[in-house]
Design an enzyme around this catalytic site. Structure first.
Site, PDB file in Angstrom:
ATOM      1  N   LYS A  60     -57.918  12.732  14.564  1.00 34.78           N
ATOM      2  CA  LYS A  60     -57.429  13.616  13.492  1.00 34.78           C
ATOM      3  C   LYS A  60     -58.141  15.050  13.752  1.00 34.78           C
ATOM      4  O   LYS A  60     -57.661  16.096  13.671  1.00 34.78           O
ATOM      5  CB  LYS A  60     -57.087  13.308  12.100  1.00 34.78           C
ATOM      6  CG  LYS A  60     -58.510  12.976  11.660  1.00 34.78           C
ATOM      7  CD  LYS A  60     -58.173  12.522  10.009  1.00 34.78           C
ATOM      8  CE  LYS A  60     -59.498  12.089   9.241  1.00 34.78           C
ATOM      9  NZ  LYS A  60     -59.206  11.011   8.299  1.00 34.78           N
TER      10      LYS A  60
ATOM     11  N   ARG B 180     -59.262   6.496  -3.417  1.00 31.37           N
ATOM     12  CA  ARG B 180     -58.399   7.704  -2.601  1.00 31.37           C
ATOM     13  C   ARG B 180     -56.972   6.571  -2.381  1.00 31.37           C
ATOM     14  O   ARG B 180     -56.319   6.211  -3.545  1.00 31.37           O
ATOM     15  CB  ARG B 180     -58.906   8.003  -1.185  1.00 31.37           C
ATOM     16  CG  ARG B 180     -58.173   9.112  -0.681  1.00 31.37           C
ATOM     17  CD  ARG B 180     -58.546   9.434   0.626  1.00 31.37           C
ATOM     18  NE  ARG B 180     -57.829   8.807   1.656  1.00 31.37           N
ATOM     19  CZ  ARG B 180     -58.338   8.728   2.903  1.00 31.37           C
ATOM     20  NH1 ARG B 180     -59.014   9.810   3.475  1.00 31.37           N
ATOM     21  NH2 ARG B 180     -57.836   8.133   3.898  1.00 31.37           N
TER      22      ARG B 180
HETATM   23  C1  LIG Z   1     -60.128   9.807   8.620  1.00 33.19           C
HETATM   24  C2  LIG Z   1     -59.836   8.588   8.478  1.00 33.19           C
HETATM   25  C3  LIG Z   1     -60.790   7.590   9.263  1.00 33.19           C
HETATM   26  C4  LIG Z   1     -61.799   7.882  10.328  1.00 33.19           C
HETATM   27  O1  LIG Z   1     -62.899   8.445   9.456  1.00 33.19           O
HETATM   28  P1  LIG Z   1     -64.319   8.770  10.178  1.00 33.19           P
HETATM   29  O2  LIG Z   1     -65.248   9.124   9.118  1.00 33.19           O
HETATM   30  O3  LIG Z   1     -64.153   9.860  10.975  1.00 33.19           O
HETATM   31  O4  LIG Z   1     -64.616   7.481  11.075  1.00 33.19           O
HETATM   32  C5  LIG Z   1     -60.532   6.302   8.975  1.00 33.19           C
HETATM   33  N1  LIG Z   1     -59.432   5.932   8.148  1.00 33.19           N
HETATM   34  C6  LIG Z   1     -58.563   6.607   7.495  1.00 33.19           C
HETATM   35  C7  LIG Z   1     -57.655   6.217   6.645  1.00 33.19           C
HETATM   36  C8  LIG Z   1     -58.890   8.165   7.709  1.00 33.19           C
HETATM   37  O5  LIG Z   1     -58.046   8.925   6.877  1.00 33.19           O
END
Ligand SMILES: *Cc1c(COP(=O)(O)O)cnc(C)c1O
Length: 369
Positions: free
Chosen positions: A36, A131
């Site tokens: 992302k 969350r």
């Molecule tokens: C953004 C996200 C991740 C990745 O997080 P990092 O801290 O960049 O490794 C993993 N799982 C979900 C659900 C996320 O939204």
């Protein structure tokens, strides 16, 4: 062509991904790479799949579609609960989606059924970070809902910590997820292929846990892309922290006082700032701003100090006078990277093996350049 660009070193990203895939494999944990922060950039995605990740993941269906358009056939997870308005696109993109709402699951099932597909899902559980995710007491009911719906397949369960509230993955909450997986498997007589324990913040837990239990997957973004542990923002051992560089052009460099002159009101962003009088400095303005980056998430070389940023001007102090057109290089943190990759004003240039590649297929927001 723009002087304002993010340079992406694919070799460094590949090194980081291979290293982390190896560490995780030693604990029987697979890695899903999260794209992302690079908006599903297909060049980055290819390096990640070559490094041995089992799936790619992104939070936006637009990025999933970008990857599919670029010919990526690997599994892709949509790691934000689907927007009801995008259900058909999500099913058509062949993504595995994470879910916590029964109404959304029902809509996904009908869309999948209509198009003669099976849509795979991962049910997210809330374990303290507050969350997304179902409360643990509701997991069985949600799983039962998934299993009853034709058109849906259950890939597994997962959780996400250290995001909204910064709650650290621990022996306790990972144990809870592991117990929930076993409970679901026993209650429904099924096997969950995926028990996804979290994101980059789980790496410390992964390396220290005596027993990882049923957890067999992590979803890594920041650790792979920026080589840092998001819990502490410290560099990870054996990781590159400079795979991304933001390059921006100087547009003014002059000897100026450090203390502003006149009556103080609010600045453009509603802040009232008092400046300290440190005499005159080389004040150098770089053509990048709030619209393109999180300015205080940039790390420049030691002779460049970031003083402030407006929408379009990054005001810095440099050790000497610079010329308009000179370039300054900064390493972005996660927020700065996310915003730079999203700004249509920032060109993206990938390079590997010392070669600069032409820009790949445009992202969703490309077009202004
Ligand atoms: C953004 C996200 C991740 C990745 O997080 P990092 O801290 O960049 O490794 C993993 N799982 C979900 C659900 C996320 O939204």
């Amino acid at each position: 062509m723009s002087g304002l660009r993010v340079e992406i070193d694919l070799d460094k990203i590949g090194d980081n991904a291979r290293h982390l895939v190896g560490l995780a494999a030693a604990r029987d944990i697979s890695i899903t790479a999260v794209t992302k922060a690079v908006l599903g950039n297909p060049d980055v995605a290819r390096v990640l799949t070559d490094a041995g990740v089992v799936a790619l993941a992104d939070s936006r269906v637009e990025n999933v579609e970008r990857l599919r358009r670029a010919g990526v056939v690997d599994p892709i997870w949509l790691i934000r609960s689907p927007m009801p308005s995008q259900i058909d696109r999500i099913v058509a993109g062949g993504a595995v989606s994470v879910n916590s709402e029964t109404a959304v699951l029902t809509a996904l099932a009908s869309a999948a059924h209509r198009s003669g597909r099976v849509h795979e899902v991962i049910v997210m559980v809330e374990l303290g970070d507050l969350r997304d995710g179902v409360m643990p007491a509701m997991l069985s009911e949600t799983v039962e809902h998934v299993l009853r719906l034709p058109g849906l397949g259950l890939q597994g369960i997962g959780t996400n910590l250290a995001c909204r509230s910064g709650i650290a993955p621990s022996v306790a909450n990972m144990g809870e997820l592991s117990d929930l997986a076993e409970m679901v498997e026993a209650a429904f007589g099924i096997e969950l292929p995926i028990v996804s324990g979290g994101n980059s913040a789980n790496l410390e837990w992964m390396s220290q846990a005596r027993d990882v239990g049923r957890i067999n997957n992590l979803r890594l973004g920041e650790a792979i892309l920026l080589g840092r542990d998001p819990l502490t923002r410290q560099p990870l051992a054996h990781a590159h922290t400079d795979a991304f560089e933001l390059v921006a052009e100087v547009i003014e460099s002059k000897r100026k006082p450090t203390k502003a002159r006149g009556r103080h009101g609010q600045n453009a962003f509603g802040e009232v700032s008092a400046t300290l009088d440190r005499g005159e400095i080389w004040q150098t303005i770089v053509a990048v701003g709030q619209q393109d980056v999180a300015p205080f998430g940039l790390r420049g070389s030691t002779d460049v100090t970031i003083l402030s940023a407006s929408s379009d001007h990054l005001v810095t102090e440099t050790s000497h006078q610079m010329a308009p057109g000179d370039e300054l290089r900064f390493v972005p943190d996660y927020s700065a990277l996310l915003r730079a990759m999203t700004s249509p004003f920032v060109e993206q240039r990938t390079h590997a093996g010392g070669q600069v590649r032409p820009p790949g297929p445009p992202g969703v927001l490309a077009g202004v350049r």
